[in-house]
Design a protein around this motif. Structure first.
Motif, PDB file in Angstrom:
ATOM      1  N   LYS A 185     -17.895  -4.777  22.972  1.00 36.59           N
ATOM      2  CA  LYS A 185     -18.988  -5.037  22.031  1.00 36.59           C
ATOM      3  C   LYS A 185     -19.945  -3.851  21.819  1.00 36.59           C
ATOM      4  N   TYR A 186     -20.361  -3.216  22.929  1.00 32.38           N
ATOM      5  CA  TYR A 186     -21.400  -2.192  22.795  1.00 32.38           C
ATOM      6  C   TYR A 186     -20.903  -0.752  22.942  1.00 32.38           C
ATOM      7  N   ASN A 187     -19.603  -0.564  23.146  1.00 32.50           N
ATOM      8  CA  ASN A 187     -19.172   0.835  23.338  1.00 32.50           C
ATOM      9  C   ASN A 187     -18.237   1.336  22.238  1.00 32.50           C
ATOM     10  N   ALA A 188     -18.260   0.660  21.094  1.00 30.52           N
ATOM     11  CA  ALA A 188     -17.384   1.086  19.989  1.00 30.52           C
ATOM     12  C   ALA A 188     -17.715   2.510  19.534  1.00 30.52           C
ATOM     13  N   MET A 231     -21.760   1.635  28.530  1.00 27.56           N
ATOM     14  CA  MET A 231     -21.284   2.769  29.332  1.00 27.56           C
ATOM     15  C   MET A 231     -19.802   2.633  29.693  1.00 27.56           C
ATOM     16  N   HIS A 232     -19.153   1.569  29.287  1.00 25.71           N
ATOM     17  CA  HIS A 232     -17.871   1.211  29.899  1.00 25.71           C
ATOM     18  C   HIS A 232     -16.626   1.842  29.270  1.00 25.71           C
ATOM     19  N   LEU A 264     -21.670   9.788  28.842  1.00 32.45           N
ATOM     20  CA  LEU A 264     -21.150   8.765  27.944  1.00 32.45           C
ATOM     21  C   LEU A 264     -19.680   9.115  27.747  1.00 32.45           C
ATOM     22  N   ILE A 265     -19.461  10.359  27.367  1.00 30.49           N
ATOM     23  CA  ILE A 265     -18.112  10.913  27.335  1.00 30.49           C
ATOM     24  C   ILE A 265     -18.214  12.396  27.696  1.00 30.49           C
ATOM     25  N   GLY A 303     -13.856  12.241  30.766  1.00 31.09           N
ATOM     26  CA  GLY A 303     -14.644  11.453  31.714  1.00 31.09           C
ATOM     27  C   GLY A 303     -15.438  10.400  30.956  1.00 31.09           C
ATOM     28  N   GLY A 304     -15.834   9.348  31.649  1.00 33.83           N
ATOM     29  CA  GLY A 304     -16.653   8.298  31.026  1.00 33.83           C
ATOM     30  C   GLY A 304     -15.862   7.336  30.174  1.00 33.83           C
TER      31      GLY A 304
END
Ligand code: FAD
Ligand code: FES
Ligand code: FES
Lengths: 212, 327
Positions: free
Chosen positions: B303-306, B146-147, B240-241, B262-263
């Motif tokens: 790592k997880y938000n590509a 989520m970052h 998410l975005i 946003g996001g």
């Protein structure tokens, strides 16, 4: 069904009630476990149900389902806990306790809100309607009837919140079409997935045009 | 939840005074964020000042500016006729956030001040520099789907979760605040800050200052505005975005553009360079794709938000196409 001779209640009803008492006691014990010393003292002296008075309480006036109540509430109590634990209005459900499910939806001054994120102390002087206040005596509210007719539930846990939300959804003017209903009812989660039938129930009441 | 002292204030002055000499006091408005965080002991104020009786609920139009009181409810703003006609972007962004019940409680001031939903911030057993300075950032090498992808630091990669704020930053809003020394005005873009080495500070408001209103200048964006939010389910989930897009068009030509995301960052993320690239151009998908490319410059994934690097430009293009009436 087996009825208890002295209480006249079925075994199921008794089990249900004792489960409820058990839950109440345990939640009080949890409250004690996380509370400061003064509160634990109250427990030591076995004050039990009167635990709220041992804590620092503040008077709060509420009109609940049309009846004026004067209550003493601990500032940390949510409206949900006051309804369920102090007033025995257990129709309003606690699903998540963090604003994420809608099971605790009630009307405050006619608007749908989440009672789990409302501090009771902040509701002074307000009108609260819960699922218990929706029917007129034995006559169910049109939304309750529509939920039964359309099978708008399975386990029923989310239902009081769904119904309170549904009534408000129509009154707000957010039930014009199916898409609107789905969007504006999204704050009520149903693990059983009764959504299509809930939408049908709302549409029926909306199209019926009666004042709700 | 720890015990707290409870006080009610019915004027701005009394509210501000109630904060003086108590760094651990907090205002409470709708309570939808604060009560949640207090239940989890993420926030532990020793005093709450209930500001709901302060008369700051009005939405007023004067001299080409709309002024929205800090205590106006999110639902009240979203349903307001003037907002719907003149600032539809704001109304759409509000309705994309939370649920009908929460919007009936949440206030404009509280929405601006809401904290991040980062799960390391929420879990008091895990490290988080925002919650406990110096404890480290759990998300940096943790579950960071989520970052943020813009403006992060080695100390924090959390995002600001608000939808409303994305519309407000796009619309050049101003936050009006009151403190012990009187009022000051903060451009929306400067209200929230990047984490840097002080992630505990979400924004530039002082503890003894109170938001009293938000002002939006007159604009020509009402005909071509769209808020597009992508989330894990169709409704009642954080972005998410999300993208707020507003265009002022002369036929097919873009005269002015506003874009914000946003996001993706610790603050609502305004995309000024991408806006500039749109001015004077024809509204076409090709032009929008170029703007999206500019907007994504400098983005950095973890790592997880590509997936956000790919999703971002797509959401920008979709929002612009909707705003321009190309879909
Ligand atoms: C399940 C859930 C889902 C949600 N989904 C979304 C979503 O999708 N999109 C979205 O944008 N939001 C979402 N939200 C967040 C919601 O929008 C915020 O909780 C709300 O806007 C906060 O407003 P409030 O008035 O309730 O603030 P409060 O909880 O009362 O206060 C929040 C903070 O603001 C401070 N504060 C309040 N008013 C003022 C003021 N006037 N001046 C200075 N400080 C002030 C308080 O001290 C506190 O620190 C969601 C919330 C929940 C619980
Ligand atoms: S119990 Fe209140 S929203 Fe889940
Ligand atoms: S009926 Fe079971 S959760 Fe909705």
């Amino acid at each position: 069904m087996n009825k208890n001779k002295t209480t006249g209640k079925s075994e199921e009803e008794e089990n249900h009630e004792s489960r409820r008492d058990f839950l109440k006691t345990t939640s009080i014990l949890t409250a004690i476990a996380v509370s400061p010393v003064a509160v634990s003292k109250a427990a030591e002296y076995n004050l039990g149900e009167k635990i709220n008075h041992a804590l620092e309480t503040t008077p709060v006036n509420l009109t609940i389902n049309g009846i004026k109540k004067q209550l003493a509430v601990e500032p940390r109590s949510t409206l949900l806990d006051v309804l369920r634990e102090q007033l025995n209005l257990t129709g309003t459900k606690k699903g998540c306790d963090y604003g994420q499910c809608g099971a605790c939806t009630v009307h405050v001054n006619g608007q749908r809100v989440l009672s789990c994120l409302s501090l009771a102390i902040m509701q002074d002087g307000k009108q609260v309607t819960t699922i218990e206040g929706l029917s007129k005596g034995d006559e169910l509210h049109p939304m309750q009837q529509a939920f039964i007719k359309h099978d708008g539930f399975q386990c029923g846990y989310c239902t009081p919140g769904q119904i309170m939300s549904a009534v408000a959804c129509i009154n707000e003017g957010h039930a014009e079409n199916k898409e609107d209903i789905k969007e504006f009812m999204s704050g009520n989660i149903c693990r059983c997935g009764a959504y299509p039938n809930i939408v049908k129930a709302i549409q029926e009441v909306k199209n019926g045009g009666q004042k709700i | 939840m720890i015990q707290f002292q409870f006080e009610r204030a019915s004027t701005v002055k009394a509210s501000v005074n109630a904060m003086v000499n108590n760094g651990n006091a907090r205002f409470i408005a709708g309570g939808t964020n604060l009560v949640d965080l207090m239940k989890r002991n993420v926030m532990t104020p020793t005093k709450l000042v209930d500001i709901n009786a302060v008369p700051l609920k009005d939405i007023q139009q004067k001299n080409g500016v709309i002024s929205i009181g800090a205590l106006a409810l999110n639902s009240q703003v979203a349903d307001n006729k003037i907002i719907q006609e003149k600032y539809p972007l704001l109304s759409k962004a509000l309705n994309a956030g939370a649920s009908a019940q929460i919007r009936n409680m949440a206030t404009v001031g509280g929405n601006i001040m809401q904290r991040t939903r980062c799960s390391y911030f929420y879990d008091t057993t895990l490290p988080c520099n925002k919650r406990q300075p110096g404890s480290g950032c759990g998300a940096l090498d943790g579950l960071n789907r989520m970052h943020a992808i813009f403006g992060t630091s080695k100390d924090c990669i959390a995002v600001h979760p608000s939808d409303m704020c994305v519309a407000l930053v796009a619309l050049d809003a101003t936050v009006v605040v009151a403190g012990p020394k009187g009022e000051r005005r903060i451009p929306f873009e400067e209200f929230h800050r990047l984490p840097g080495s002080q992630p505990a500070k979400d924004n530039t408001l002082q503890n003894n200052e109170m938001i009293i209103s938000v002002e939006i200048p007159d604009n020509e964006f009402n005909k071509n505005a769209h808020y597009f939010k992508v989330r894990d389910r169709a409704s009642y989930a954080f972005a998410l975005i999300s993208v707020a897009a507003a265009l002022n068009m002369d036929g097919k030509v873009i005269k002015e553009a506003r874009l914000a995301m946003g996001g993706v960052a610790h603050k609502p993320w305004r995309l000024k360079e991408a806006e500039k690239s749109l001015v004077g151009k024809q509204a076409t998908e090709e032009v929008f794709k170029q703007a999206a490319e500019i907007a994504m410059q400098g983005a950095k994934a973890y790592k997880y938000n590509a997936f956000k690097l790919k999703l971002g430009p797509n959401v920008i293009v979709e929002a612009l196409k909707n705003a321009a009436g190309l879909v």
